[in-house]
Design a protein around this motif. Structure first.
Motif, PDB file in Angstrom:
ATOM      1  N   GLU A  56       0.703  -1.194  -0.080  1.00  0.00           N
ATOM      2  CA  GLU A  56       0.204  -0.162   0.068  1.00  0.00           C
ATOM      3  C   GLU A  56       0.920   1.295   0.012  1.00  0.00           C
ATOM      4  OE1 GLU A  56      -3.071   0.378   2.929  1.00  0.00           O
ATOM      5  OE2 GLU A  56      -3.752  -1.845   2.402  1.00  0.00           O
ATOM      6  N   GLN A  57       2.286   1.104  -0.131  1.00  0.00           N
ATOM      7  CA  GLN A  57       2.863   2.396  -0.211  1.00  0.00           C
ATOM      8  C   GLN A  57       3.447   2.540  -1.469  1.00  0.00           C
ATOM      9  OE1 GLN A  57       6.435   1.175   2.225  1.00  0.00           O
ATOM     10  NE2 GLN A  57       5.448   1.627   4.046  1.00  0.00           N
ATOM     11  N   LYS A  58       3.422   3.949  -1.709  1.00  0.00           N
ATOM     12  CA  LYS A  58       3.758   4.571  -3.042  1.00  0.00           C
ATOM     13  C   LYS A  58       4.973   5.627  -2.885  1.00  0.00           C
ATOM     14  CE  LYS A  58       0.550   6.817  -5.248  1.00  0.00           C
ATOM     15  NZ  LYS A  58      -0.357   6.947  -6.433  1.00  0.00           N
ATOM     16  N   ILE A  59       5.859   5.673  -3.390  1.00  0.00           N
ATOM     17  CA  ILE A  59       6.966   6.629  -3.351  1.00  0.00           C
ATOM     18  C   ILE A  59       7.334   7.256  -4.425  1.00  0.00           C
ATOM     19  CG2 ILE A  59       9.485   6.782  -2.591  1.00  0.00           C
ATOM     20  CD1 ILE A  59       9.085   4.332  -0.613  1.00  0.00           C
ATOM     21  N   ARG A  60       7.503   8.417  -4.587  1.00  0.00           N
ATOM     22  CA  ARG A  60       7.639   9.215  -5.723  1.00  0.00           C
ATOM     23  C   ARG A  60       9.180   9.665  -5.676  1.00  0.00           C
ATOM     24  NH1 ARG A  60       4.397  13.771  -6.395  1.00  0.00           N
ATOM     25  NH2 ARG A  60       4.091  13.863  -4.234  1.00  0.00           N
ATOM     26  N   ALA A  61       9.917   9.659  -6.787  1.00  0.00           N
ATOM     27  CA  ALA A  61      11.374  10.139  -6.915  1.00  0.00           C
ATOM     28  C   ALA A  61      11.323  10.849  -8.152  1.00  0.00           C
ATOM     29  CB  ALA A  61      12.491   9.053  -6.620  1.00  0.00           C
ATOM     30  N   VAL A  62      12.563  11.928  -8.283  1.00  0.00           N
ATOM     31  CA  VAL A  62      12.805  12.419  -9.551  1.00  0.00           C
ATOM     32  C   VAL A  62      13.803  11.676 -10.208  1.00  0.00           C
ATOM     33  CG1 VAL A  62      13.308  14.501 -10.813  1.00  0.00           C
ATOM     34  CG2 VAL A  62      11.454  14.680  -8.800  1.00  0.00           C
ATOM     35  N   SER A  63      13.975  11.507 -11.460  1.00  0.00           N
ATOM     36  CA  SER A  63      15.348  11.252 -12.191  1.00  0.00           C
ATOM     37  C   SER A  63      16.371  11.933 -11.791  1.00  0.00           C
ATOM     38  CB  SER A  63      14.622  10.959 -13.663  1.00  0.00           C
ATOM     39  OG  SER A  63      16.129  10.823 -14.252  1.00  0.00           O
ATOM     40  N   ALA A  64      17.472  11.414 -11.866  1.00  0.00           N
ATOM     41  CA  ALA A  64      18.704  12.113 -11.540  1.00  0.00           C
ATOM     42  C   ALA A  64      19.097  13.288 -12.723  1.00  0.00           C
ATOM     43  CB  ALA A  64      19.758  11.377 -11.075  1.00  0.00           C
ATOM     44  N   LEU A  65      18.344  12.886 -13.973  1.00  0.00           N
ATOM     45  CA  LEU A  65      18.853  13.639 -15.084  1.00  0.00           C
ATOM     46  C   LEU A  65      18.026  14.849 -15.412  1.00  0.00           C
ATOM     47  CD1 LEU A  65      18.874  10.325 -17.213  1.00  0.00           C
ATOM     48  CD2 LEU A  65      20.736  11.640 -16.299  1.00  0.00           C
ATOM     49  N   VAL A  66      17.635  15.616 -14.323  1.00  0.00           N
ATOM     50  CA  VAL A  66      17.083  16.611 -14.466  1.00  0.00           C
ATOM     51  C   VAL A  66      17.895  17.912 -14.991  1.00  0.00           C
ATOM     52  CG1 VAL A  66      15.394  18.353 -13.353  1.00  0.00           C
ATOM     53  CG2 VAL A  66      14.879  16.103 -13.003  1.00  0.00           C
ATOM     54  N   HIS A  67      17.695  18.713 -15.873  1.00  0.00           N
ATOM     55  CA  HIS A  67      18.624  19.377 -16.545  1.00  0.00           C
ATOM     56  C   HIS A  67      18.633  20.913 -15.433  1.00  0.00           C
ATOM     57  CE1 HIS A  67      20.529  22.807 -19.109  1.00  0.00           C
ATOM     58  NE2 HIS A  67      21.181  21.630 -19.483  1.00  0.00           N
ATOM     59  N   ASP A  68      19.775  21.482 -15.140  1.00  0.00           N
ATOM     60  CA  ASP A  68      19.942  22.596 -14.511  1.00  0.00           C
ATOM     61  C   ASP A  68      18.944  23.836 -14.509  1.00  0.00           C
ATOM     62  OD1 ASP A  68      21.896  21.275 -12.809  1.00  0.00           O
ATOM     63  OD2 ASP A  68      23.417  22.220 -13.637  1.00  0.00           O
TER      64      ASP A  68
END
Length: 54
Positions: free
Chosen positions: A16-28
């Motif tokens: 039942e857990q949902k975790i969101r993260a951002v890809s490390a490839l986000v441009h500056d």
């Protein structure tokens, strides 16, 4: 606004857990746009563990 579409949000679900993260490839420049709007890139990430609606 088109540059914000390049942000890749990764969602992982375990039980039942949902975790969101951002890809490390986000441009500056994308991070800068988010900051200029008054936010931090962390708005796309899970601050606390969420329960899945499924």
């Amino acid at each position: 606004m088109a540059m914000l579409k390049s942000i890749q949000v990764i969602v992982a679900t375990k039980g039942e857990q949902k975790i969101r993260a951002v890809s490390a490839l986000v441009h500056d420049n994308v991070k800068r746009i988010v900051r200029l709007a008054g936010y931090d890139i962390s708005i796309y990430m899970t601050q606390t563990v969420e329960k899945s609606n499924h």
